[in-house]
Structures are given as structure tokens and as C-alpha cells.
Design an enzyme around this catalytic site. Structure first.
Site, PDB file in Angstrom:
ATOM      1  N   ASP A 155       0.827  -1.211   0.000  1.00  0.00           N
ATOM      2  CA  ASP A 155       0.000   0.000   0.000  1.00  0.00           C
ATOM      3  C   ASP A 155       0.864   1.264   0.000  1.00  0.00           C
ATOM      4  OD1 ASP A 155      -2.310   1.426  -0.031  1.00  0.00           O
ATOM      5  OD2 ASP A 155      -2.878   1.050   2.048  1.00  0.00           O
ATOM      6  N   ARG A 172       0.153   7.514  -2.910  1.00  0.00           N
ATOM      7  CA  ARG A 172       0.595   8.622  -2.057  1.00  0.00           C
ATOM      8  C   ARG A 172       2.061   8.969  -2.293  1.00  0.00           C
ATOM      9  NH1 ARG A 172      -1.437   5.938   3.157  1.00  0.00           N
ATOM     10  NH2 ARG A 172      -1.985   4.347   1.610  1.00  0.00           N
ATOM     11  N   ARG A 213       0.028   8.979 -10.247  1.00  0.00           N
ATOM     12  CA  ARG A 213      -0.064   7.834  -9.329  1.00  0.00           C
ATOM     13  C   ARG A 213       0.628   6.588  -9.899  1.00  0.00           C
ATOM     14  NH1 ARG A 213      -3.675   7.211  -5.516  1.00  0.00           N
ATOM     15  NH2 ARG A 213      -4.009   5.050  -6.142  1.00  0.00           N
ATOM     16  N   SER A 229      -6.824  -6.238  -6.280  1.00  0.00           N
ATOM     17  CA  SER A 229      -7.979  -6.796  -5.578  1.00  0.00           C
ATOM     18  C   SER A 229      -9.212  -6.783  -6.482  1.00  0.00           C
ATOM     19  CB  SER A 229      -8.271  -5.973  -4.319  1.00  0.00           C
ATOM     20  OG  SER A 229      -8.786  -4.714  -4.695  1.00  0.00           O
ATOM     21  N   ASN A 266     -10.193  -3.356  -6.997  1.00  0.00           N
ATOM     22  CA  ASN A 266      -9.348  -2.445  -7.789  1.00  0.00           C
ATOM     23  C   ASN A 266      -9.882  -2.203  -9.204  1.00  0.00           C
ATOM     24  OD1 ASN A 266      -6.136  -3.477  -6.342  1.00  0.00           O
ATOM     25  ND2 ASN A 266      -7.520  -1.827  -5.762  1.00  0.00           N
ATOM     26  N   ARG A 314     -11.049   1.347 -10.084  1.00  0.00           N
ATOM     27  CA  ARG A 314     -10.132   2.497 -10.252  1.00  0.00           C
ATOM     28  C   ARG A 314     -10.242   3.053 -11.678  1.00  0.00           C
ATOM     29  NH1 ARG A 314      -4.824   2.106  -6.499  1.00  0.00           N
ATOM     30  NH2 ARG A 314      -5.932   1.474  -4.639  1.00  0.00           N
ATOM     31  N   ARG A 353       1.406  -4.674   6.081  1.00  0.00           N
ATOM     32  CA  ARG A 353       0.716  -3.679   5.242  1.00  0.00           C
ATOM     33  C   ARG A 353       1.465  -2.372   5.356  1.00  0.00           C
ATOM     34  NH1 ARG A 353      -5.512  -2.601   3.952  1.00  0.00           N
ATOM     35  NH2 ARG A 353      -5.168  -0.865   2.545  1.00  0.00           N
ATOM     36  N   SER A 384      -8.851  -5.053   4.349  1.00  0.00           N
ATOM     37  CA  SER A 384      -9.169  -4.888   2.918  1.00  0.00           C
ATOM     38  C   SER A 384      -9.421  -6.213   2.197  1.00  0.00           C
ATOM     39  CB  SER A 384      -8.060  -4.098   2.206  1.00  0.00           C
ATOM     40  OG  SER A 384      -7.974  -2.813   2.732  1.00  0.00           O
TER      41      SER A 384
HETATM   42  C1  FPP Z   1      -1.735  -0.052  -3.629  1.00  0.00           C
HETATM   43  O1  FPP Z   1      -1.296   1.295  -3.591  1.00  0.00           O
HETATM   44  C2  FPP Z   1      -1.018  -0.811  -4.664  1.00  0.00           C
HETATM   45  C3  FPP Z   1      -1.603  -1.447  -5.716  1.00  0.00           C
HETATM   46  C4  FPP Z   1      -3.061  -1.444  -5.940  1.00  0.00           C
HETATM   47  C5  FPP Z   1      -0.796  -2.133  -6.741  1.00  0.00           C
HETATM   48  C6  FPP Z   1       0.439  -2.856  -6.278  1.00  0.00           C
HETATM   49  C7  FPP Z   1       1.171  -3.275  -7.468  1.00  0.00           C
HETATM   50  C8  FPP Z   1       2.500  -3.217  -7.634  1.00  0.00           C
HETATM   51  C9  FPP Z   1       3.473  -2.786  -6.608  1.00  0.00           C
HETATM   52  C10 FPP Z   1       3.003  -3.565  -9.009  1.00  0.00           C
HETATM   53  C11 FPP Z   1       3.928  -4.675  -9.168  1.00  0.00           C
HETATM   54  C12 FPP Z   1       3.380  -6.006  -8.765  1.00  0.00           C
HETATM   55  C13 FPP Z   1       3.884  -7.178  -9.180  1.00  0.00           C
HETATM   56  C14 FPP Z   1       3.450  -8.442  -8.534  1.00  0.00           C
HETATM   57  C15 FPP Z   1       4.887  -7.266 -10.251  1.00  0.00           C
HETATM   58  P1  FPP Z   1      -2.373   2.462  -3.735  1.00  0.00           P
HETATM   59  O2  FPP Z   1      -2.473   2.831  -5.176  1.00  0.00           O
HETATM   60  O3  FPP Z   1      -3.661   2.036  -3.107  1.00  0.00           O
HETATM   61  O4  FPP Z   1      -1.709   3.609  -2.933  1.00  0.00           O
HETATM   62  P2  FPP Z   1      -2.446   4.763  -2.119  1.00  0.00           P
HETATM   63  O5  FPP Z   1      -3.202   4.100  -0.997  1.00  0.00           O
HETATM   64  O6  FPP Z   1      -1.321   5.627  -1.645  1.00  0.00           O
HETATM   65  O7  FPP Z   1      -3.344   5.477  -3.091  1.00  0.00           O
END
Ligand code: FPP
Length: 240
Positions: free
Chosen positions: A14, A18, A27, A59, A62, A65, A179, A187
Site C-alpha cells: 500500500d 501517495r 499515481r 484486488s 481495484n 479504479r 501492510r 481490505s
Molecule cells: C496499492 O497502492 C497498490 C496497488 C493497488 C498495486 C500494487 C502493485 C505493484 C506494486 C506492481 C507490481 C506487482 C507485481 C506483482 C509485479 P495504492 O495505489 O492504493 O496507494 P495509495 O493508498 O497511496 O493510493
């Protein structure tokens, strides 16, 4: 295996958005840089002897989004699979995808997923599970449907009977969930398998987590184990 090493670690990655916003970047840049922490956590797990690692990459929620972000994440995961498949295989890492039979997954990504699963299926050093299009409740519902389809009688519905109908029933329960970003929520992540897990919420955004942040969590887990496991057991033995 070192004492106090978790057998199964799961990460909720997570804080990518941000991280990017703090730097006045789009983002998606946070997701792109976050791949560095993904690689570090896999390599560190492999080096330390963690046998099971699960990463929450996408998820069921997701999908809501913005379209560009979803498309970016699909392309990022596909690129990462292509870039890293050889070294994952070379290191004896078996790759699996938890969830992911959604028709919205682009067909070429679904093919790459099937390819890496097949390439690495006999590897035994470590299992990397990418939770992709995963939802904890959805997984429980699917297992329950299978119970019904199998015609299981009411009094034969046990925890074991349900657990044996999950997508990967051989996966052990999660010992440690990390997390990042300081958010303290479940979540809808692996709801069944985290029942007894230790939780950690490091105040680090995922792109900055890297090997150092992960090693600190493994250390903390060792300390928690010593305090609540071994010493308590000794105290109990002395009381007998
Ligand atoms: C949550 O951050 C992150 C994700 C929804 C995506 C995670 C994916 C990767 C790190 C890409 C690479 C993965 C693999 C397995 C190669 P957020 O966007 O919810 O952040 P925020 O809460 O700050 O908005």
C-alpha cells in the site's frame, strides 16, 4: 531454517499512489517504482529461507479504479512477469496466482500468467503467490460453492472440508501480514488464511519499503515470537 522465521509472509503493498502524489508525479509512477520493492522482498525472502510469500497486487475492488490506472497495472504486471520469469525460475521459485479467472484480465496477460505458472510449477525452494483479482470473501464463497457441488452433508461441513476447497489448499496459513503505508485495514485480503497471523503496519510507503524495511519486519517478527512464544511456554512449564 532460522528460529522465528515466518513460514508464510503476505504483503499488502500500500501507498504507491501517495508516494507519487508527494512527489507531484502521476499515481502510476508509484506503482512503477513499487516494482523495486517487489523484487527486493522476493529476493530477501529467498535469501532468508521464507518458504511462502504472497503479494497482494490487485484486488477484486481495484477494478473500480480509473481505466488508465487499471490498464497501467495490467501492463506493469505483464512486463514484470516477462522481465523476471527467468530469474524466478533459476532461483527455484514456484509462481502462482490467487484469484484471477475474471474475463476482464487481458487475454495476453492471462497467457503469460499461465506460462509462468507452468514454467515454475515443479520448483520447490519457495512459493510466490501473486494475489491478483483476489478477494477474501469471494474465495470463501467459491470454496462454499464447491462444498455444495460436492454434495457434502451438513455435519460433514468442517473447517478442514472448506479449507480443502480453496484454490490452493496446500498453502499454509499466513504467519505474518505486512501492510505498508500506515493504513490499518484488512481490505478483504485472504480472510480465511490470516486468522492467526501477526500483523505489522510499517509507516513506510511501498516504493520506499525495499529490502531494508522488509528485513526490519522479519526482525520484529522474531522478537514477537520470542516474547509471546518461547518465554510464555517456559513460564507455563515452571508453573506445572
Ligand atoms: C496499492 O497502492 C497498490 C496497488 C493497488 C498495486 C500494487 C502493485 C505493484 C506494486 C506492481 C507490481 C506487482 C507485481 C506483482 C509485479 P495504492 O495505489 O492504493 O496507494 P495509495 O493508498 O497511496 O493510493
Amino acid at each position: 531454517m532460522a528460529t522465528g522465521l515466518p513460514r508464510h509472509v503476505a504483503c499488502v503493498m500500500d501507498g504507491n499512489g501517495r508516494w507519487a502524489e508527494q512527489k507531484r508525479m502521476p499515481r502510476t509512477e508509484g506503482h512503477r517504482v513499487g516494482e523495486g520493492s517487489v523484487v527486493d522482498v522476493i529476493e530477501t525472502s529467498h535469501a532468508c529461507g521464507v518458504k511462502w510469500l504472497t503479494l497482494y497486487a490487485f484486488s477484486t475492488e481495484n477494478w473500480t479504479r480509473p481505466e488508465e490506472e487499471v490498464e497501467f497495472l495490467m501492463r506493469l504486471v505483464q512486463g514484470a512477469l516477462r522481465r523476471h520469469a527467468p530469474w524466478l525460475h533459476l532461483r527455484g521459485i514456484r509462481c502462482r496466482f490467487l484469484g484471477g479467472d475474471d474475463a476482464r484480465i487481458p487475454p495476453s496477460l492471462a497467457r503469460d500468467i499461465a506460462d509462468i505458472v507452468e514454467l515454475t510449477e515443479h520448483n520447490t525452494r519457495m512459493t510466490l503467490t501473486v494475489a491478483f483479482d483476489h478477494g477474501g470473501r469471494d474465495a470463501i464463497v467459491r470454496a462454499a460453492r464447491t462444498l455444495v457441488r460436492d454434495g457434502i452433508a451438513e455435519d460433514a461441513v468442517t473447517e478442514e472440508a472448506l479449507a480443502s476447497r480453496f484454490q490452493y489448499p496446500d498453502t499454509p496459513d499466513v504467519d505474518l501480514v505486512i501492510r505498508t503505508s500506515g493504513e490499518q485495514r484488512v481490505s478483504n485480503f485472504m480472510l480465511w488464511q490470516v486468522a492467526y497471523a501477526e500483523w505489522m503496519f510499517p509507516q513506510i510507503l511501498w516504493p520506499d519499503f525495499r529490502a531494508e524495511g522488509y528485513r526490519a519486519c522479519l526482525e520484529e517478527y522474531r522478537r514477537r515470537n520470542r516474547r509471546y512464544g518461547g518465554l510464555d511456554r517456559i513460564d507455563e512449564m515452571e508453573m506445572i
